[in-house]
Design a protein around this motif. Sequence first.
Motif, PDB file in Angstrom:
ATOM      1  N   GLU A 180       0.829  -1.201   0.000  1.00  0.00           N
ATOM      2  CA  GLU A 180       0.000   0.000   0.000  1.00  0.00           C
ATOM      3  C   GLU A 180       0.864   1.252   0.000  1.00  0.00           C
ATOM      4  O   GLU A 180       0.587   2.224  -0.723  1.00  0.00           O
ATOM      5  N   VAL A 181       1.917   1.229   0.796  1.00  0.00           N
ATOM      6  CA  VAL A 181       2.817   2.383   0.871  1.00  0.00           C
ATOM      7  C   VAL A 181       3.539   2.581  -0.457  1.00  0.00           C
ATOM      8  O   VAL A 181       3.664   3.703  -0.953  1.00  0.00           O
TER       9      VAL A 181
ATOM     10  N   ALA B 242       1.106   4.021  -3.016  1.00  0.00           N
ATOM     11  CA  ALA B 242       0.829   5.436  -2.769  1.00  0.00           C
ATOM     12  C   ALA B 242       2.008   6.310  -3.185  1.00  0.00           C
ATOM     13  O   ALA B 242       1.824   7.397  -3.761  1.00  0.00           O
TER      14      ALA B 242
ATOM     15  N   SER C  66       3.796  11.506  -1.125  1.00  0.00           N
ATOM     16  CA  SER C  66       3.250  10.927   0.108  1.00  0.00           C
ATOM     17  C   SER C  66       4.335  10.827   1.172  1.00  0.00           C
ATOM     18  O   SER C  66       4.082  11.030   2.361  1.00  0.00           O
TER      19      SER C  66
ATOM     20  N   SER D  15      -0.357   5.237   8.525  1.00  0.00           N
ATOM     21  CA  SER D  15      -1.225   6.095   7.730  1.00  0.00           C
ATOM     22  C   SER D  15      -0.672   7.512   7.617  1.00  0.00           C
ATOM     23  O   SER D  15      -0.628   8.086   6.528  1.00  0.00           O
TER      24      SER D  15
ATOM     25  N   LEU E 186       1.929   6.899   4.480  1.00  0.00           N
ATOM     26  CA  LEU E 186       0.967   7.224   3.426  1.00  0.00           C
ATOM     27  C   LEU E 186       0.708   8.719   3.320  1.00  0.00           C
ATOM     28  O   LEU E 186       0.121   9.179   2.340  1.00  0.00           O
TER      29      LEU E 186
ATOM     30  N   ARG F 241      -1.294  10.579   5.212  1.00  0.00           N
ATOM     31  CA  ARG F 241      -2.706  10.908   5.427  1.00  0.00           C
ATOM     32  C   ARG F 241      -2.927  11.264   6.885  1.00  0.00           C
ATOM     33  O   ARG F 241      -2.720  10.432   7.770  1.00  0.00           O
TER      34      ARG F 241
END
Length: 614
Positions: free
Chosen positions: A194-195, A198, A206, A437, A441, A443
């Motif tokens: 996922e990282v 992104a 990110s 997160s 990421l 976020r």
Amino acid sequence: MATLPLTLEPMPERAARLATLTSGTHSPRGIGPGHAQSGCRGEGRPHPMLSRDALDRAAHAGVAALTGGLSPASVALAFMDWALHMAVAPGRMLELSTEAVLASTQIAQGAMRECVDRPKHGHVPEDPRFTDDAWTTWPFHAYRDGFLRLQHWWESASTAIPGVERHHEELVRFLVRQWLDACSPSNFVATNPEVQRAAWSSGGTSFVTGALHWLADLRDLVHGRSDDEHAYPSEWLPGKQVAITPGKVIWRNELCELLQYAPTTPTVAKEPILIVPSWIMKYYILDLQPHDSLIRYLVDAGYTVYTISWRNPREAFRDVGLEAYLQEGILAALAQVRERDAQPVHVVGYCLGGTLLAIAAAALFRDGRGDEVKTMTLLAAQTDFTEPGELGLFIDASELAALDALMWRQGYLDGSQMSAAFQLLKARDLIWSRMMSEYLLGRRSQPNDLIAWNADTTRLPYRMHSEYLTSLFLNNDLAEGHYCVDGRPVALSDIEAPMFVVGTERDHVSPWRSVYKLHLLTHNELTFLLTAGGHNAGIVSQPGHPDRYYRCATRAAGEPYRGRQEFLSANEPVDGSWWPKWNQWLRDHSGGEVVGREIANSLEDAPGTYVFER
């Protein structure tokens, strides 16, 4: 912001007067010798300023400050107990070694097979860290499966060792889990798909954003901000966006304010409701936004509602104890409600407020004043502390000695220190998933009313918190009949008022199986309700909230005990919020209706003054 009336004394004088309420009564080491004959524990409490005691406490406090309140001795004893008993359990060691070899072989075989065939991996574990579809592809599913097998093996290795003390076994398992959670492949760039996705899709921004988040958090950590400098999130200001149910402050003393809410219906239930929140939280957890405010729900359902708003104490309150919270808090507020309504009261306690409310109710019935209580509702509140869940990991003699010394030096337990312990209990969600997160990421978590309330921390007076942890958590004095009010022990079995008791399925603070034990300590009518959610979200569970359900059963007065598993088997889940069920129970136990009245003789508008103390 409204100011305090000029009639109040300066804080040191008020705190000193409150402290006199606890002299010679319940304390971390029990009450004075004069009460021992009444069945209360203890041999009195040495004065904290005696030179020897002060030196010992100073040494303990220095160590506790370095370890965040944890006791190195307690941790060392737990691992020593585990290791020594493992060393004399060759059968168990052979079993674990065999499991480790088999797991390693399966991981290697699976990785080689997937490296050649590269099929899509169909099975997705329930672990929320690995729900993204990218975790089913090579090589990430190999990282995931290897980690999960290692996690399973360590959980097995830390349990079922013959001879290990139960508390030590649980502490070892907890600490091993913390270490494993820190090593999860979801926490690292090289092993988290996922990282990587992104970063690729954002052109690396990110990482830049995450680094800025980390630097901002590091700056706050290094420089810190005093309570007075801390600002509320502007979108969740009490009295503006939350805690806005119309009402008045009708009474105030040195320890708390009493709020009364304006009726919204032409008639109201004859008996009023008094809510006693925990002093480790601001009361407006029960009065967030209008749509998820339990207080507004009760007002709109036709009740006269009062609630206590506790003061956020500073060092001057260090010697204020549980007796003051009982006498000058709950019982004084109850007297004010009775003076205004001249009716028995539906009393409601949340978390620690519920524990103290149970003590107050037992004292009232013991003293022949039970007619002041119409019903009692306990929300996620323990009365027996033999199974306090993972919070009990921080409760043993060594841990309490460290924490007691830390609080003694400060005069209170700071909200950030308390929240750190709760974060450890859910480190996977509150620490590692958040760091992944926000830092990997890029976020930032979007605040909501519940998150903003959770950040609005409170302090706890040294003496009160020491008494609570030692007398109730460690010694379980209330359930064993050793807890004293006015020098005489109280018993929950004396309470004859009907009870409505709520537990939540995922509660790490007041596990529902512990809350359920009130059945063993009482013989009155008791309705037990188990709802979905955790300690806070399960209680703030308004109608229309998605994925909510509950189970409910009533034990009539004098009926035999039914076990927890029998409760689960006999009661199917009911979809929806538990609030309407409780509302109907309150109506069934009310004595009719009267005309709603406007609030008279108030001091200022709700939410009052104490809620703003930081």
